[in-house]
Design an enzyme around this catalytic site. Structure first.
Site, PDB file in Angstrom:
ATOM      1  N   HIS A   9       0.829  -1.202   0.000  1.00  0.00           N
ATOM      2  CA  HIS A   9       0.000   0.000   0.000  1.00  0.00           C
ATOM      3  C   HIS A   9       0.868   1.259   0.000  1.00  0.00           C
ATOM      4  O   HIS A   9       0.439   2.327  -0.401  1.00  0.00           O
ATOM      5  CB  HIS A   9      -0.862   0.058   1.269  1.00  0.00           C
TER       6      HIS A   9
HETATM    7  N1  LIG Z   1     -13.251  -9.914   0.584  1.00  0.00           N
HETATM    8  C1  LIG Z   1     -14.214  -8.995   0.445  1.00  0.00           C
HETATM    9  N2  LIG Z   1     -15.357  -9.284  -0.232  1.00  0.00           N
HETATM   10  C2  LIG Z   1     -16.320  -8.353  -0.389  1.00  0.00           C
HETATM   11  N3  LIG Z   1     -16.248  -7.109   0.099  1.00  0.00           N
HETATM   12  C3  LIG Z   1     -15.153  -6.770   0.786  1.00  0.00           C
HETATM   13  C4  LIG Z   1     -14.075  -7.679   1.001  1.00  0.00           C
HETATM   14  N4  LIG Z   1     -13.108  -7.044   1.712  1.00  0.00           N
HETATM   15  C5  LIG Z   1     -13.560  -5.783   1.921  1.00  0.00           C
HETATM   16  N5  LIG Z   1     -14.783  -5.624   1.362  1.00  0.00           N
HETATM   17  C6  LIG Z   1     -15.593  -4.403   1.327  1.00  0.00           C
HETATM   18  O1  LIG Z   1     -14.736  -3.306   1.123  1.00  0.00           O
HETATM   19  C7  LIG Z   1     -15.066  -2.265   2.054  1.00  0.00           C
HETATM   20  C8  LIG Z   1     -13.828  -1.482   2.428  1.00  0.00           C
HETATM   21  O2  LIG Z   1     -13.370  -0.783   1.313  1.00  0.00           O
HETATM   22  P1  LIG Z   1     -12.143   0.215   1.415  1.00  0.00           P
HETATM   23  O3  LIG Z   1     -12.174   1.037   0.186  1.00  0.00           O
HETATM   24  O4  LIG Z   1     -12.183   0.938   2.712  1.00  0.00           O
HETATM   25  O5  LIG Z   1     -10.912  -0.745   1.346  1.00  0.00           O
HETATM   26  P2  LIG Z   1      -9.902  -1.162   2.529  1.00  0.00           P
HETATM   27  O6  LIG Z   1     -10.539  -2.227   3.328  1.00  0.00           O
HETATM   28  O7  LIG Z   1      -9.442   0.051   3.257  1.00  0.00           O
HETATM   29  O8  LIG Z   1      -8.756  -1.760   1.628  1.00  0.00           O
HETATM   30  P3  LIG Z   1      -7.307  -2.262   2.009  1.00  0.00           P
HETATM   31  O9  LIG Z   1      -7.355  -3.754   1.898  1.00  0.00           O
HETATM   32  O10 LIG Z   1      -6.446  -1.667   0.963  1.00  0.00           O
HETATM   33  O11 LIG Z   1      -6.995  -1.780   3.359  1.00  0.00           O
HETATM   34  C9  LIG Z   1     -15.679  -2.982   3.236  1.00  0.00           C
HETATM   35  O12 LIG Z   1     -16.575  -2.152   3.923  1.00  0.00           O
HETATM   36  C10 LIG Z   1     -16.359  -4.187   2.611  1.00  0.00           C
HETATM   37  O13 LIG Z   1     -17.700  -3.927   2.263  1.00  0.00           O
END
Ligand SMILES: Nc1ncnc2c1ncn2[C@@H]1O[C@H](COP(=O)(O)OP(=O)(O)OP(=O)(O)O)[C@@H](O)[C@H]1O
Ligand SMILES: [Mg+2]
Lengths: 129, 207
Positions: A9
């Site tokens: 990241h």
């Molecule tokens: N494996 C998954 N399958 C479906 N939806 C997911 C999954 N992992 C995360 N999400 C969705 O993605 C959202 C988070 O999106 P966001 O843009 O904040 O990414 P992040 O979790 O910060 O990413 P990173 O992995 O880069 O830290 C969650 O609220 C959830 O709904």
């Protein structure tokens, strides 16, 4: 020689991991950091990762070390986006230890299987000395 | 003249961008406080690069998907990016949609998100809004309802799905680091998925 891509990241993390891995890499100059977004912010970008995989490939395949969450999902997406057939695989390994082990192995001129195996073995190194 | 599909994507993008702070605040509770920032960055780029006159649904949605998976940055990037790219497949060459096409889109979208993220229902993700929405849409479609009604039912189910995410612990994504402590908070991705569906519903109603 097997290429290596380090996906994080953070631009700094990817560059720092490559900096440490490169010390062990011998003649291998295909160890490529791919960290952060194009504008330098924190995140992962499947298109940039795809380009890094192409750049790292010399024909012998590419071992990829990744960090968390979207580091994995964006790299899997990048593998699906590849237009040329490249034997590229994500090592199921901690990013730093895996990259160092992979670089040491790839520097011997061994196969992608061997490089991925070395990276994954890094998972078992104990820190309770 | 901007094509219908451009206008629809624009409506989705504007809604996501308007909700940037709200989505980020939700992600601050159970994640890394970037979901709104991520999604708004992605859709700002989408609105900048999407050709306004292009009417082929497949071409437009593929472009949306490619842009999101490069510009969003978080897990929602490859997930929504894959979803839009998969939605493009059954719509290639089409310039308008039937109720039955909507079913195919739901199937492609959910299939794509599950292929990428390996989550199932009940893990506190966007799927907890999308899968109930799909079920409600299909039930209404099979009962002969028109597109606006099918989408209305889908949105109601998605909203209930968002409420349901407050009652469960996350087992996928960043929020899973919090485990049981994620209970009581609604999932950011389920919320953005519902905002997306509501934008499509509003667009279809206004047509
Ligand atoms: N494996 C998954 N399958 C479906 N939806 C997911 C999954 N992992 C995360 N999400 C969705 O993605 C959202 C988070 O999106 P966001 O843009 O904040 O990414 P992040 O979790 O910060 O990413 P990173 O992995 O880069 O830290 C969650 O609220 C959830 O709904
Ligand atoms: Mg987040």
């Amino acid at each position: 020689m097997v290429g290596i891509v380090v996906v994080s990241h953070s631009k700094k993390v990817a560059e720092g991991v490559v900096e440490l891995a490169a010390q062990m890499a011998g003649a291998n100059d295909h160890i490529i950091p791919c960290g952060g977004m194009e504008d330098g912010s924190i995140g992962t970008d499947a298109v940039r990762i795809m380009e890094a995989i192409s750049d790292a490939n010399t024909g012998d395949g590419v071992a990829i070390l990744v960090d968390l969450g979207s580091g994995i999902l964006s790299t899997q997406t990048a593998l699906d986006l590849l237009e040329e057939p490249i034997d590229a695989r994500i090592a199921d390994a901690p990013i730093l230890e895996g990259a160092v082990a992979a670089a040491a192995e790839a520097g011997q001129g061994t196969s992608l299987d061997a490089v991925i195996g070395a990276a994954e073995e890094a998972r078992t190194f104990s820190k309770n000395l | 003249m901007a094509s219908k599909i451009y206008q629809c994507v624009e409506q989705i993008g504007n809604a996501i961008i308007e909700n940037k702070d709200f989505l980020t605040d939700l992600d601050r509770e159970i994640g890394d406080a970037d979901h709104g920032v991520n999604m708004a960055r992605g859709f700002t780029e989408v609105l900048a690069v999407l050709p306004q006159e292009e009417a082929d649904l497949g071409v437009v949605l593929k472009k949306v998907g490619m842009t999101l998976l490069s510009k969003v940055g978080g897990a929602s990037g490859p997930l929504y990016g894959t979803a839009y790219m998969k939605a493009a497949v059954p719509l290639a060459g089409k310039t308008s949609l039937t109720v039955a096409d909507g079913k195919a889109v739901f199937e492609a979208v959910i299939g794509g998100i599950q292929m990428r993220g390996k989550a199932t229902r009940g893990e506190k993700t966007m799927l907890d809004a999308l899968i109930p929405a799909q079920e409600a849409y299909v039930a209404a479609a099979d009962a002969g309802a028109d597109a606006a009604t099918c989408l209305e039912k889908a949105c109601e189910a998605a909203r209930e799905g968002v409420e349901y995410t407050k009652t469960i612990a996350a087992t996928k994504g960043r929020a899973s680091y919090l485990g049981e402590r994620s209970i009581g908070h609604q999932d950011p991705g389920a919320t953005s998925a519902t905002i997306t569906l509501e934008s499509i519903r509003d667009f279809v109603k206004g047509m």
